[in-house]
Design an enzyme around this catalytic site. Structure first.
Site, mmCIF file in Angstrom:
data_model
loop_
_atom_site.group_PDB
_atom_site.id
_atom_site.type_symbol
_atom_site.label_atom_id
_atom_site.label_comp_id
_atom_site.label_asym_id
_atom_site.label_seq_id
_atom_site.Cartn_x
_atom_site.Cartn_y
_atom_site.Cartn_z
ATOM 1 N N ARG A 1 -5.203 -24.017 2.609
ATOM 2 C CA ARG A 1 -4.848 -23.304 1.274
ATOM 3 C C ARG A 1 -6.048 -23.545 0.507
ATOM 4 N NH1 ARG A 1 0.069 -21.923 1.208
ATOM 5 N NH2 ARG A 1 1.857 -23.218 2.431
ATOM 6 N N ASP A 2 -6.349 -22.528 -0.269
ATOM 7 C CA ASP A 2 -7.515 -22.508 -1.126
ATOM 8 C C ASP A 2 -7.433 -23.456 -2.260
ATOM 9 O OD1 ASP A 2 -9.859 -19.969 -1.953
ATOM 10 O OD2 ASP A 2 -9.456 -21.446 -3.466
ATOM 11 N N ILE A 3 -8.396 -24.066 -2.743
ATOM 12 C CA ILE A 3 -8.483 -25.072 -3.534
ATOM 13 C C ILE A 3 -8.082 -24.605 -4.946
ATOM 14 C CG2 ILE A 3 -10.600 -25.367 -4.429
ATOM 15 C CD1 ILE A 3 -10.572 -28.609 -3.873
ATOM 16 N N HIS B 1 -15.126 -16.492 5.877
ATOM 17 C CA HIS B 1 -13.530 -16.987 5.551
ATOM 18 C C HIS B 1 -12.928 -15.718 4.939
ATOM 19 C CE1 HIS B 1 -16.296 -17.766 2.016
ATOM 20 N NE2 HIS B 1 -15.391 -17.436 1.321
ATOM 21 N N ASN C 1 -15.209 -11.627 0.883
ATOM 22 C CA ASN C 1 -16.329 -11.396 0.023
ATOM 23 C C ASN C 1 -17.422 -11.469 0.826
ATOM 24 O OD1 ASN C 1 -14.541 -11.156 -2.286
ATOM 25 N ND2 ASN C 1 -14.518 -13.292 -2.703
HETATM 26 P P1 5GP Z 1 -15.668 -16.885 -1.774
HETATM 27 O O1 5GP Z 1 -15.968 -17.098 -3.356
HETATM 28 O O2 5GP Z 1 -16.772 -17.516 -0.845
HETATM 29 O O3 5GP Z 1 -15.164 -15.773 -1.171
HETATM 30 O O4 5GP Z 1 -14.437 -18.187 -1.563
HETATM 31 C C1 5GP Z 1 -14.697 -19.387 -1.517
HETATM 32 C C2 5GP Z 1 -13.396 -20.067 -1.793
HETATM 33 O O5 5GP Z 1 -13.307 -21.356 -1.159
HETATM 34 C C3 5GP Z 1 -12.878 -20.082 -3.251
HETATM 35 O O6 5GP Z 1 -11.731 -19.135 -3.305
HETATM 36 C C4 5GP Z 1 -12.820 -21.500 -3.318
HETATM 37 O O7 5GP Z 1 -11.636 -21.563 -4.271
HETATM 38 C C5 5GP Z 1 -12.469 -22.029 -2.058
HETATM 39 N N1 5GP Z 1 -13.132 -23.294 -2.064
HETATM 40 C C6 5GP Z 1 -14.322 -23.974 -2.423
HETATM 41 N N2 5GP Z 1 -14.435 -25.355 -2.049
HETATM 42 C C7 5GP Z 1 -13.274 -25.481 -1.725
HETATM 43 C C8 5GP Z 1 -12.712 -26.698 -0.824
HETATM 44 O O8 5GP Z 1 -13.436 -27.861 -0.965
HETATM 45 N N3 5GP Z 1 -11.461 -26.714 -0.306
HETATM 46 C C9 5GP Z 1 -10.766 -25.542 -0.346
HETATM 47 N N4 5GP Z 1 -9.551 -26.027 0.367
HETATM 48 N N5 5GP Z 1 -11.069 -24.476 -0.939
HETATM 49 C C10 5GP Z 1 -12.305 -24.413 -1.288
#
Ligand code: 5GP
Ligand code: ZN
Length: 119
Positions: free
Chosen positions: A35-37, A105, A92
């Site tokens: 799950r996203d944080i 991701h 992204n």
């Molecule tokens: P991006 O912006 O690179 O497409 O997505 C990165 C995602 O990783 C974001 O939606 C952010 O909320 C999530 N994220 C960042 N750090 C962590 C973490 O430590 N744990 C989890 N589960 N998600 C994270």
């Protein structure tokens, strides 16, 4: 001395290794889903390859089967979350498009009406 390996410096490599806690919802031989944080929808899960690749196109070039596995795992999570085939998958790619973690991701988003185009 050479640069430290991604396994030490990359957040999602460390998460896959179990060094960073996460709510893991599904795993396969090649992928981990958690799950996203900072969820942007009732279901917001990230699916990552176990091996480090910086973005989707590097994964597609270097390990196409691993890219296919991300999509299959995302669909399995969607099924388990009761999304009935209605969901959005997002990569992204590049800082200008909002990429903040440079380990491929796949975002799985669902559980609410999703507008188009996204912001
Ligand atoms: P991006 O912006 O690179 O497409 O997505 C990165 C995602 O990783 C974001 O939606 C952010 O909320 C999530 N994220 C960042 N750090 C962590 C973490 O430590 N744990 C989890 N589960 N998600 C994270
Ligand atoms: Zn990594």
């Amino acid at each position: 001395m050479s640069d430290p390996s991604p396994s030490e410096t990359c957040l999602f490599c460390r998460l896959v290794a179990g060094d960073v806690p996460a709510e893991v919802v599904h795993t396969s031989d090649g992928s981990v889903a958690f799950r996203d944080i900072n969820p942007q929808a009732p279901t917001h899960v990230l699916v990552v390859p176990r091996e480090h690749h910086a973005n989707a196109v590097e994964l597609a070039t270097q390990a196409p089967e691993a890219l296919a596995d991300l999509v299959r795992v995302a669909d399995a999570v969607a099924e388990a979350e009761g999304l009935a085939g209605d969901y959005r998958l997002v990569f992204n790619t590049g800082a200008g498009a909002g990429q903040t973690v440079f380990h491929t991701h796949l975002h799985l988003l669902g559980g609410r009406p999703l507008t188009w185009p996204p912001g």
